[in-house]
Design a protein around this motif. Structure first.
Motif, PDB file in Angstrom:
ATOM      1  N   PHE A 105      10.531   2.057  -7.017  1.00  0.00           N
ATOM      2  CA  PHE A 105       9.576   2.807  -6.207  1.00  0.00           C
ATOM      3  C   PHE A 105      10.344   3.506  -5.093  1.00  0.00           C
ATOM      4  CE2 PHE A 105       7.405  -0.740  -8.084  1.00  0.00           C
ATOM      5  CZ  PHE A 105       6.193  -0.213  -8.507  1.00  0.00           C
ATOM      6  N   ALA A 106      10.397   4.850  -5.134  1.00  0.00           N
ATOM      7  CA  ALA A 106      11.105   5.619  -4.111  1.00  0.00           C
ATOM      8  C   ALA A 106      10.284   5.622  -2.827  1.00  0.00           C
ATOM      9  CB  ALA A 106      11.344   7.031  -4.595  1.00  0.00           C
ATOM     10  N   ILE A 107      10.923   5.282  -1.716  1.00  0.00           N
ATOM     11  CA  ILE A 107      10.276   5.344  -0.412  1.00  0.00           C
ATOM     12  C   ILE A 107      10.513   6.722   0.192  1.00  0.00           C
ATOM     13  CG2 ILE A 107      10.280   4.390   1.923  1.00  0.00           C
ATOM     14  CD1 ILE A 107      11.072   1.707   0.591  1.00  0.00           C
ATOM     15  N   ASN A 108      11.744   7.206   0.086  1.00  0.00           N
ATOM     16  CA  ASN A 108      12.094   8.581   0.452  1.00  0.00           C
ATOM     17  C   ASN A 108      13.301   8.975  -0.392  1.00  0.00           C
ATOM     18  OD1 ASN A 108      14.467   7.642   1.790  1.00  0.00           O
ATOM     19  ND2 ASN A 108      13.328   7.375   3.704  1.00  0.00           N
TER      20      ASN A 108
ATOM     21  N   SER B 266       0.825  -1.210   0.000  1.00  0.00           N
ATOM     22  CA  SER B 266       0.000   0.000   0.000  1.00  0.00           C
ATOM     23  C   SER B 266       0.860   1.261   0.000  1.00  0.00           C
ATOM     24  CB  SER B 266      -0.962  -0.002   1.190  1.00  0.00           C
ATOM     25  OG  SER B 266      -0.247   0.055   2.406  1.00  0.00           O
ATOM     26  N   ALA B 267       2.003   1.235   0.699  1.00  0.00           N
ATOM     27  CA  ALA B 267       2.901   2.389   0.693  1.00  0.00           C
ATOM     28  C   ALA B 267       3.497   2.610  -0.687  1.00  0.00           C
ATOM     29  CB  ALA B 267       4.017   2.200   1.715  1.00  0.00           C
ATOM     30  N   LEU B 268       3.870   1.529  -1.361  1.00  0.00           N
ATOM     31  CA  LEU B 268       4.481   1.658  -2.686  1.00  0.00           C
ATOM     32  C   LEU B 268       3.459   1.984  -3.758  1.00  0.00           C
ATOM     33  CD1 LEU B 268       7.045  -1.283  -2.627  1.00  0.00           C
ATOM     34  CD2 LEU B 268       7.483   1.148  -2.284  1.00  0.00           C
TER      35      LEU B 268
ATOM     36  N   HIS C  12      16.031   5.884   0.114  1.00  0.00           N
ATOM     37  CA  HIS C  12      15.656   4.474   0.019  1.00  0.00           C
ATOM     38  C   HIS C  12      14.654   4.231  -1.106  1.00  0.00           C
ATOM     39  CE1 HIS C  12      17.494   3.475   3.933  1.00  0.00           C
ATOM     40  NE2 HIS C  12      17.092   4.689   4.288  1.00  0.00           N
ATOM     41  N   ALA C  13      14.828   3.087  -1.778  1.00  0.00           N
ATOM     42  CA  ALA C  13      13.894   2.692  -2.830  1.00  0.00           C
ATOM     43  C   ALA C  13      13.822   1.169  -2.885  1.00  0.00           C
ATOM     44  CB  ALA C  13      14.335   3.255  -4.183  1.00  0.00           C
ATOM     45  N   VAL C  14      12.708   0.678  -3.382  1.00  0.00           N
ATOM     46  CA  VAL C  14      12.532  -0.747  -3.657  1.00  0.00           C
ATOM     47  C   VAL C  14      12.423  -0.878  -5.170  1.00  0.00           C
ATOM     48  CG1 VAL C  14      11.026  -2.741  -3.375  1.00  0.00           C
ATOM     49  CG2 VAL C  14      11.413  -1.203  -1.456  1.00  0.00           C
TER      50      VAL C  14
END
Length: 194
Positions: A58-61, A14-16, A64-66
């Motif tokens: 997908f950037a988290i901040n 859901s965050a991504l 950090h990224a996935v």
């Protein structure tokens, strides 16, 4: 444990899902190591392979990224010589995810990679039997766990170079055994983002 893992996956998903992914194409050389390269009559007996893959990041901040990745590796073989004159060509289809950490600014400078993947690995082999006839076939293993780690350097928001050490855990024995238990290689990639 299962419920905790499911909840973690749902929260991460859901965050991504709120993020807009960045897509990229990665291609370059793959250099087999260890048994994948030099195990007599089982390895590739070649110095280079190639790869081509796609990535969605997908950037988290800002740091950090996935990154989801799908990559095809090809390791051509050459004959080992000798009486049997065996040859092994390997291919691996990888589907996995990487954790990417930017050491400097987003999409600029150095970054690190740590990832895991599920893999389908195929060995297309041939050899000359005792009757002097060439025999060929293939062995395929699916759902094999792979891990990787490395780093890269982003020159611009559109281009980066990266290198990783990759390892897939395979079965050495059985009908589809490869004669060794890990396929290891160094992957050097040019990454084109769009």
């Amino acid at each position: 444990m299962r419920h905790t893992l499911t909840l973690a996956v749902l929260l991460a998903g859901s965050a991504l899902s709120a993020q807009t992914p960045t897509f990229s194409l990665a291609t370059g050389l793959s250099l087999p190591l260890g048994d994948l390269k030099d195990r007599a009559d089982f390895g590739t007996n070649q110095f280079f392979g190639t790869h081509l893959g796609g990535q969605a990041t997908f950037a988290i901040n800002s740091r950090h990224a996935v990154r989801a990745q799908l990559t095809y590796q090809h390791f051509p073989g050459s004959s080992w010589g000798g009486f049997a004159a065996s040859r092994n060509d390997f291919g691996a289809l990888q589907a996995g995810a990487d954790w990417v950490y930017q050491l400097q600014a987003p999409y600029r400078g150095w970054y690190t990679i740590a990832g895991a993947s599920l893999n389908q690995v195929k060995d297309s082999w041939d050899y000359i039997n005792s009757a002097g006839r060439r025999v060929s076939g293939s062995s395929t293993q699916s759902g094999k766990l792979g891990v990787r780690g490395g780093g890269g350097y982003t020159f611009s928001p559109r281009f980066a170079l990266e290198g990783t050490l990759n390892q897939i855990f395979v079965d050495p024995n059985g009908g589809d055994g490869f004669g060794f238990d890990t396929a290891t290689w160094i992957q050097v990639s040019a990454v084109f983002r769009f």
